[in-house]
Design a protein around this motif. Structure first.
Motif, PDB file in Angstrom:
ATOM      1  N   GLN A 123       1.295  -1.088  -0.400  1.00 16.07           N
ATOM      2  CA  GLN A 123      -0.327   0.289  -0.283  1.00 16.07           C
ATOM      3  C   GLN A 123       1.080   1.569  -0.047  1.00 16.07           C
TER       4      GLN A 123
ATOM      5  N   GLN B 273      -3.822   2.347  -0.923  1.00 13.65           N
ATOM      6  CA  GLN B 273      -4.583   1.468  -1.591  1.00 13.65           C
ATOM      7  C   GLN B 273      -2.871   1.060  -2.269  1.00 13.65           C
TER       8      GLN B 273
ATOM      9  N   PRO C 103      -0.509  -0.380  -5.959  1.00 12.76           N
ATOM     10  CA  PRO C 103      -0.400   0.173  -6.610  1.00 12.76           C
ATOM     11  C   PRO C 103      -1.058  -0.378  -8.306  1.00 12.76           C
TER      12      PRO C 103
ATOM     13  N   ARG D  85      -5.244  -5.676 -10.561  1.00 13.89           N
ATOM     14  CA  ARG D  85      -5.771  -4.458 -11.180  1.00 13.89           C
ATOM     15  C   ARG D  85      -5.536  -2.877 -10.813  1.00 13.89           C
TER      16      ARG D  85
ATOM     17  N   TYR E 271      -5.843   5.607  -9.314  1.00 11.66           N
ATOM     18  CA  TYR E 271      -5.089   7.176  -9.822  1.00 11.66           C
ATOM     19  C   TYR E 271      -4.618   7.094 -10.533  1.00 11.66           C
TER      20      TYR E 271
ATOM     21  N   SER F 187      -3.767  -4.242  -7.549  1.00 12.45           N
ATOM     22  CA  SER F 187      -4.168  -4.993  -6.721  1.00 12.45           C
ATOM     23  C   SER F 187      -4.778  -6.507  -6.875  1.00 12.45           C
TER      24      SER F 187
ATOM     25  N   ALA G 204      -4.931   0.339 -10.212  1.00 16.13           N
ATOM     26  CA  ALA G 204      -5.197   1.512  -8.675  1.00 16.13           C
ATOM     27  C   ALA G 204      -5.398   2.487  -9.645  1.00 16.13           C
TER      28      ALA G 204
END
Length: 137
Positions: free
Chosen positions: A48, A53, A55, A87, A91, A57, A89
């Protein structure tokens, strides 16, 4: 980032990401890779940042549910990836769309792209992205 920008899909198979990575690396960095570079990279990307979060996941795609009734070939469920799926992130996806909008992904991206089992609609989006970047092979 390029995969999401070009419409590959939310869930990115690990095999695709690993195969596409090679041409993103400078020769010096590529020559310093160890045998376990991919495992180390995925572990680092799973940590994280910004407090909440990661980058990249690892995700488990939900099974597709269809209403009862006859199934036409266009409605047939797409095959699930064989292996881990990730997936990006949100952002990073947003930043990638802006920062890389004028850049063409390297050859390793295009060579890896057809191999994951994408839905035909997603593959069509990717094909249009390739054509727009004069990747016609």
């Amino acid at each position: 980032m390029d995969a999401r920008r070009l419409g590959v899909g939310l869930h990115l198979p690990q095999t695709f990401l690993t195969d596409a990575a090679s041409d993103y690396l400078h020769d010096t960095d590529f020559n310093q890779l160890t045998d376990d570079w991919a495992e180390k990279a995925y572990a680092e990307l799973a940590e994280q940042v910004h407090g909440k979060q990661a980058p990249l996941s690892r995700v488990t795609p939900r099974p597709q549910r269809r209403p009862p009734g006859p199934c036409t070939p266009a409605d047939a469920p797409s095959p699930r990836p064989s292996g881990p799926v990730f997936r990006l992130a949100g952002y990073l996806e947003q930043d990638g769309r802006t920062a890389r909008r004028h850049l063409c992904p390297p050859a390793s991206f295009w060579h890896a792209a057809p191999h994951p089992p994408h839905r035909s609609r997603r593959l069509g989006q990717l094909a249009r992205g390739a054509e727009g970047r004069h990747r016609l092979q």
